[in-house]
Design a protein around this motif. Structure first.
Motif, PDB file in Angstrom:
ATOM      1  N   CYS A  33       0.843  -1.197   0.000  1.00  0.00           N
ATOM      2  CA  CYS A  33       0.000   0.000   0.000  1.00  0.00           C
ATOM      3  C   CYS A  33       0.881   1.252   0.000  1.00  0.00           C
ATOM      4  CB  CYS A  33      -0.902  -0.015   1.237  1.00  0.00           C
ATOM      5  SG  CYS A  33      -1.829   1.528   1.417  1.00  0.00           S
ATOM      6  N   PHE A  35      -0.137   4.155   0.678  1.00  0.00           N
ATOM      7  CA  PHE A  35      -0.744   5.169   1.544  1.00  0.00           C
ATOM      8  C   PHE A  35      -0.432   4.972   3.025  1.00  0.00           C
ATOM      9  CE2 PHE A  35      -3.838   4.683  -2.102  1.00  0.00           C
ATOM     10  CZ  PHE A  35      -3.255   5.696  -2.846  1.00  0.00           C
ATOM     11  N   HIS A  36       0.331   3.939   3.332  1.00  0.00           N
ATOM     12  CA  HIS A  36       0.843   3.790   4.697  1.00  0.00           C
ATOM     13  C   HIS A  36       2.139   2.992   4.577  1.00  0.00           C
ATOM     14  CE1 HIS A  36      -0.824  -0.381   4.772  1.00  0.00           C
ATOM     15  NE2 HIS A  36       0.083  -0.561   5.723  1.00  0.00           N
ATOM     16  N   CYS A  52      -7.078  -1.290   1.006  1.00  0.00           N
ATOM     17  CA  CYS A  52      -5.977  -1.648   1.890  1.00  0.00           C
ATOM     18  C   CYS A  52      -6.582  -2.172   3.189  1.00  0.00           C
ATOM     19  CB  CYS A  52      -5.087  -0.440   2.180  1.00  0.00           C
ATOM     20  SG  CYS A  52      -3.836  -0.819   3.428  1.00  0.00           S
ATOM     21  N   CYS A  55      -4.775   0.063   6.352  1.00  0.00           N
ATOM     22  CA  CYS A  55      -5.127   1.464   6.653  1.00  0.00           C
ATOM     23  C   CYS A  55      -6.527   1.829   6.169  1.00  0.00           C
ATOM     24  CB  CYS A  55      -4.079   2.427   6.084  1.00  0.00           C
ATOM     25  SG  CYS A  55      -4.137   2.638   4.290  1.00  0.00           S
TER      26      CYS A  55
HETATM   27 ZN   LIG Z   1      -2.657   1.133   3.464  1.00  0.00          ZN
END
Ligand SMILES: [Zn+2]
Length: 159
Positions: A33, A35-36, A52, A55
């Motif tokens: 991912c 985004f994290h 995801c 997160c």
């Molecule tokens: Zn994530």
């Protein structure tokens, strides 16, 4: 009006976008991912969407692209339209900010044009004044010479 959001969603899946913008997939088709901080692939793709499981980020190709590239939804649609050569027709109204930016550009252009016109009109006059002064000053070496000039000639030397 074409719903460009729907058209992009239908043509580009979240996985297509993820692949295009550099994500890689494991054998199950999962990805790290973006985004994290992800050490083991937590992002799965299904029915054109991503999710995801760490997160909870989720959405379609437009959400993915917007979030990954820091774009507003409309800008993400335009980006996908360009990057995937979708050639979708855009008939959207410009945003207030875009209208204001365009107005500012036009105002700046107007000022530039006015300055250029002033320059074009003024510089030849300045050159004439300079020549007149130059001619008028010929032969004037002392204050007495200056006193002998006609009023008009004296004025010309002051230009
Ligand atoms: Zn994530």
């Amino acid at each position: 009006m074409t719903d460009v959001f729907r058209a992009v969603r239908e043509r580009v899946s979240a996985k297509d976008a993820a692949r295009h913008y550099g994500l890689t997939f494991d054998r199950k088709g999962w990805a790290l991912c973006p985004f994290h901080p992800d050490k083991h692939p937590s992002m799965s793709f299904r029915a054109g969407r991503f999710r995801c499981w760490a997160c909870n980020a989720s959405g379609d190709s437009i959400d993915f692209t917007g979030r990954l590239l820091g774009l507003e939804p409309m800008a993400a649609v335009e980006r996908l339209n360009a990057d995937f050569a979708l050639a979708l027709p855009f008939h959207r109204q410009p945003t207030t900010a875009e209208v204001q930016a365009a107005k500012r550009r036009m105002e700046v252009a107007k000022v530039h044009k006015a300055f250029e016109e002033w320059q074009e009109a003024f510089i030849p006059k300045l050159c004439v004044a300079y020549r007149v002064a130059h001619i008028a000053l010929q032969g004037i070496d002392t204050p007495d010479d200056f006193d002998r000039l006609t009023e008009r000639e004296a004025l010309a030397t002051l230009l």
